[in-house]
Design an enzyme around this catalytic site. Structure first.
Site, PDB file in Angstrom:
ATOM      1  N   ILE A  14       0.845  -1.211   0.000  1.00 57.70           N
ATOM      2  CA  ILE A  14       0.000   0.000   0.000  1.00 57.70           C
ATOM      3  C   ILE A  14       0.876   1.255   0.000  1.00 57.70           C
ATOM      4  CG2 ILE A  14      -1.870   1.224   1.185  1.00 57.70           C
ATOM      5  CD1 ILE A  14      -2.581  -1.550   2.497  1.00 57.70           C
TER       6      ILE A  14
ATOM      7  N   SER B 217      -6.544  -0.871  11.117  1.00 59.20           N
ATOM      8  CA  SER B 217      -7.167  -2.018  10.437  1.00 59.20           C
ATOM      9  C   SER B 217      -8.549  -2.307  11.010  1.00 59.20           C
ATOM     10  CB  SER B 217      -6.256  -3.229  10.648  1.00 59.20           C
ATOM     11  OG  SER B 217      -6.943  -4.411  10.344  1.00 59.20           O
TER      12      SER B 217
ATOM     13  N   GLY C  61      -8.314 -16.596  15.228  1.00 58.48           N
ATOM     14  CA  GLY C  61      -8.225 -15.137  15.132  1.00 58.48           C
ATOM     15  C   GLY C  61      -8.901 -14.558  13.899  1.00 58.48           C
TER      16      GLY C  61
ATOM     17  N   TYR D  92      -2.433  -9.149  16.357  1.00 55.51           N
ATOM     18  CA  TYR D  92      -2.196  -8.117  15.336  1.00 55.51           C
ATOM     19  C   TYR D  92      -3.212  -6.979  15.510  1.00 55.51           C
ATOM     20  CZ  TYR D  92      -2.861  -5.893  10.765  1.00 55.51           C
ATOM     21  OH  TYR D  92      -3.042  -4.983   9.751  1.00 55.51           O
TER      22      TYR D  92
ATOM     23  N   ALA E 199       4.583  -2.364   9.287  1.00 52.89           N
ATOM     24  CA  ALA E 199       4.123  -3.248  10.372  1.00 52.89           C
ATOM     25  C   ALA E 199       4.188  -4.704   9.923  1.00 52.89           C
ATOM     26  CB  ALA E 199       2.675  -2.913  10.739  1.00 52.89           C
TER      27      ALA E 199
END
Ligand SMILES: NC(=O)c1ccc[n+]([C@@H]2O[C@H](COP(=O)([O-])OP(=O)(O)OC[C@H]3O[C@@H](n4cnc5c(N)ncnc54)[C@H](O)[C@@H]3O)[C@@H](O)[C@H]2O)c1
Length: 320
Positions: free
Chosen positions: A20, A124, A284, A148, A83
């Site tokens: 991105i 996010s 998750g 995360y 990240a």
């Protein structure tokens, strides 16, 4: 949507060699902004960084190095993309994912020391966890179900506290699932997301596609995600750079697609079936993540314009 000229600005892009970040760097360079990219190239590749951008290979965990970079130039804004980003791995290695927060503290301390007035943070949709209602607006309860997602939430909170105490502006952008190609033919070798996984099958790097669970309470049993084209994420960042108050926005399309629906769109466009297998759900993984983007539309004048067929066709162009 109002497209503003960023040409007077010097923007520091952290993680600007990644999927991105490199697209945002490309857009900014093409608008004649001055851009400096910092990336340790752990995931990204220098070949995707626009040639007009200044590139510095540095790790954000190096506190002194990041402070030196910010001290040597005057920056108008920091775009922070860097990240670790895999939800599944975050449930196996907390120490590694805690680096997302170590890096964040180094960035914020250096910003404060060097009086940089704005940060745009790649947050996010994973901060929401399991939906209580859908689509989810920014007021939806926040309860990440993977580490995360917790690092993204803690990142947002660190930025908010620092900005209140040290008086700078921020925009945290909660991306839903980024997909498609910006025109850089970016191949994400590491991502375990659905689109890169399909590309691996199409290019012969994987024998078949793994579908993580088909017993979710969704219309066909597979997970639902809101896939947003990377160009729409780029326009969201350009809008955020001009936004003065500190705030948090969802960036998505407000439409959810199941894993099977995405695969079906690829199969329709390529004219053949993809080899696939149902495997165990990943710990998750949320059943469904779909954005309500009314707030970003209202405040930033932004909205996504790419639909699933266009996202799929742009992805297919990366491998032709
Ligand atoms: N891709 C998605 O669907 C998605 C969805 C929601 C949020 N996000 C967030 O958006 C951001 C960008 O995502 P992406 O898909 O472009 O990821 P990416 O892995 O392609 O890009 C991240 C870049 O940061 C660099 N980096 C990582 N750690 C670093 C460090 N310590 N020091 C310097 N550079 C470092 C990597 O080399 C890479 O170039 C991430 O913060 C991610 O969590 C992504």
């Amino acid at each position: 949507m109002k497209i503003t000229n960023h040409k007077q600005k010097h923007i520091l892009v952290l993680g600007g060699a990644g999927y991105i970040g490199s697209a945002c760097v490309d857009a900014l360079c093409n608008m004649n902004a001055k851009v400096t990219v910092v990336d340790n190239l752990s995931h990204g590749e220098k070949k995707y960084v626009h040639p007009k951008a200044i590139f510095i290979k540095t790790d954000l965990l190096g506190r002194k190095a990041i402070n030196k970079i910010m001290a040597e130039e005057t920056y108008d804004s920091v775009l922070h993309f860097a990240a670790h980003k895999d939800t599944g791995s975050s449930m196996k290695n907390a120490t590694k994912y805690a680096e997302n927060l170590r890096g964040m503290i180094n960035i914020l301390d250096a910003m404060v020391a060097n009086k940089i007035p704005q940060i745009i943070f790649s947050s996010s949709a994973t901060v929401y966890g399991t939906p209580v209602y859908s689509p989810m607006d920014e007021k939806h309860p926040i309860k990440p179900i993977n580490f995360y997602g917790y690092t993204k939430l803690a990142g947002e909170q660190l930025i908010d506290w620092y900005s209140k105490i040290h008086n700078f502006n921020y925009v945290s952008l909660r991306y839903f699932n980024a997909a498609g190609d910006y025109g850089l033919k970016y191949i994400d070798k590491y991502s375990k997301n659905l689109f890169p996984a399909i590309v691996k099958v199409l290019t012969g790097k994987s024998a078949y596609l793994e579908i993580y669970g088909n017993n979710y309470k969704t219309r066909d049993g597979t997970c639902i995600r809101d896939y947003i084209h990377i160009s729409d994420l780029v326009s969201g960042h350009l809008a955020a750079l001009n936004y003065k108050p500190s705030d948090i926005f969802n960036l998505g399309t407000s439409h959810g697609q199941t894993v099977k629906e995405v695969i079906a769109e690829f199969e329709k466009q390529i004219g053949r079936a993809l080899p696939k297998k149902i495997v165990a759900p990943r710990p998750g993984d949320s059943m469904s993540l779909v954005a309500d983007c009314t707030y970003a539309h209202h405040k930033l004048g932004w909205q996504a314009i790419y639909d699933l067929p266009k996202i799929v066709s742009s992805t297919l162009k990366t491998i032709i």
